[in-house]
Scaffold this motif. Sequence first.
Motif, PDB file in Angstrom:
ATOM      1  N   ALA A  57       0.710  -1.132  -0.091  1.00 55.88           N
ATOM      2  CA  ALA A  57      -0.060  -0.043   0.074  1.00 55.88           C
ATOM      3  C   ALA A  57       0.819   1.227   0.048  1.00 55.88           C
ATOM      4  N   ARG A  58       1.807   1.171   0.848  1.00 57.17           N
ATOM      5  CA  ARG A  58       2.910   2.369   0.768  1.00 57.17           C
ATOM      6  C   ARG A  58       3.569   2.583  -0.485  1.00 57.17           C
ATOM      7  N   PHE A  59       3.869   1.651  -1.225  1.00 58.42           N
ATOM      8  CA  PHE A  59       4.257   1.586  -2.769  1.00 58.42           C
ATOM      9  C   PHE A  59       3.638   2.225  -3.726  1.00 58.42           C
ATOM     10  N   LEU A  60       2.266   1.727  -3.551  1.00 53.47           N
ATOM     11  CA  LEU A  60       1.150   2.510  -4.296  1.00 53.47           C
ATOM     12  C   LEU A  60       0.787   3.784  -4.060  1.00 53.47           C
ATOM     13  N   ALA A  61       0.952   4.016  -2.667  1.00 53.70           N
ATOM     14  CA  ALA A  61       0.883   5.567  -2.499  1.00 53.70           C
ATOM     15  C   ALA A  61       1.880   6.403  -2.803  1.00 53.70           C
ATOM     16  N   GLY A  62       3.065   5.769  -3.212  1.00 52.34           N
ATOM     17  CA  GLY A  62       4.165   6.640  -3.318  1.00 52.34           C
ATOM     18  C   GLY A  62       4.240   6.906  -4.969  1.00 52.34           C
ATOM     19  N   LEU A  63       3.476   5.980  -5.710  1.00 60.61           N
ATOM     20  CA  LEU A  63       3.520   6.030  -7.147  1.00 60.61           C
ATOM     21  C   LEU A  63       3.067   7.415  -7.803  1.00 60.61           C
ATOM     22  N   PRO A  64       1.846   7.933  -7.374  1.00 60.32           N
ATOM     23  CA  PRO A  64       1.469   9.287  -7.886  1.00 60.32           C
ATOM     24  C   PRO A  64       2.316  10.377  -7.584  1.00 60.32           C
ATOM     25  N   HIS A  65       3.237  10.546  -6.504  1.00 62.51           N
ATOM     26  CA  HIS A  65       3.834  11.402  -5.903  1.00 62.51           C
ATOM     27  C   HIS A  65       4.506  12.430  -6.822  1.00 62.51           C
ATOM     28  N   GLY A  66       5.553  11.976  -7.510  1.00 64.26           N
ATOM     29  CA  GLY A  66       6.051  12.705  -8.476  1.00 64.26           C
ATOM     30  C   GLY A  66       5.368  13.168  -9.843  1.00 64.26           C
ATOM     31  N   ALA A  67       4.536  12.405 -10.223  1.00 62.99           N
ATOM     32  CA  ALA A  67       3.808  12.904 -11.266  1.00 62.99           C
ATOM     33  C   ALA A  67       2.878  13.968 -11.074  1.00 62.99           C
TER      34      ALA A  67
END
Length: 414
Positions: free
Chosen positions: A125-135
């Motif tokens: 879940a933390r990996f998924l939550a981090g995916l949109p960060h930079g974009a």
Amino acid sequence: MKDRLRSARTVVPSRRPRPRQTEISERRRIIVMVALALGGFAIGTTEFVSMGLLPLIAQDFGIEENQAGHVISAYALGVVVGAPVITALTGLVPRRRLLLLLMVAFTAGHVIAALADNYALLMAARFLAGLPHGAYFSVAGLSAASMAPPGQRGRAVAFIGMGLSVATVAGVPAAQALGQAFGWSAAYLLVAVLGLATFIALWFLMPHMTRMAPTSALTELGALSRSQVWLTLGIGTVGFGGMFAVYTYISWTMTDPGRAGIDIGWMWLVLMAYGVGSVLGNWFGGRLADRNLEYGILFALVMVAVVLTAFYFSSVHPVAGTLNFAFIGFFGASLVPSLQIRLMDVAGDAQTLAAALNHSALNLANAGGAALGGAVIAAGLGYSAPALAGAGLAVAAIAIWFPAVWLRRRARIR
């Protein structure tokens, strides 16, 4: 019968179309930027709050705290992977729609994290939550710059980043307190609510970004062939590492009896000082970028080196160390808008990917700076020594700045 159907159709209200970015007023533009900054506030809250939740997570799942720390690494990995991949593959997606989709993914990741009943699911879940960060920061920053009046791009980008800075002052302490009172999952649930609020605000307020032309994956990946993009990313990765070398170990540094020796109960004040410095530095950095982009970067790097060196000596005193830590946050944050604008300028048609890579660079700086600081402490040099190592990184970033500016000027002359 036909008349009845016709009258029924007239009763049903038609959906009001969203305006184009060229059709909105100045007041509407500012409101849209507040909505975009709210997303930055949510992202900033989740990026830093996990550090204070590690003991609770470790206790809940029966693991060591260093293993619990992998949830921070999982989020950072999501940022590093998601920033280039998402932006490269979504160039044809309208910017308004992309922002909404990114907030959906961000919110979903935090709902799953809050409901996770095992460590593996929490990591995912933390990996998924981090995916949109930079974009998200990339598209939001570019959207703000696209809507900004002439000569105010830096301030517009800084305004979006202000959400992240304010999160260190308000969002992180609030989520931390909630996690302490009701369990770590409550903190992630709060972030999910912030993500949902951002989605709703953007749904009703965000205009169609008609001035932002769609790009293909091949066009976006073209940023990777530009030396100026790599040099700018190098400045950010190296230059920011020093701040994270200090920030990661600030609790030990300020509570060390041989240094400032403050009570652990006052650490919230030290961290808040850093947050206030970041907010003011982000505002200052936007104006610095609009005034003189290249020399603004150099000035910020020089001052980062100065305040990190000063922290090595001032950290023996609680008040002086806290104020110095605030200046570290100030000058570090002032560097972000200039680097973001520089990436936008040197990336050609691949601005989205280049801007997203800036956040990948910052997360690499986070990991690298923490590793460097840990190595210095492990060598027996003390908890204040990472500040000197960080100052060395700032000087190294200055060494990258000189050829970057020289090569760019040379290319313009040709």
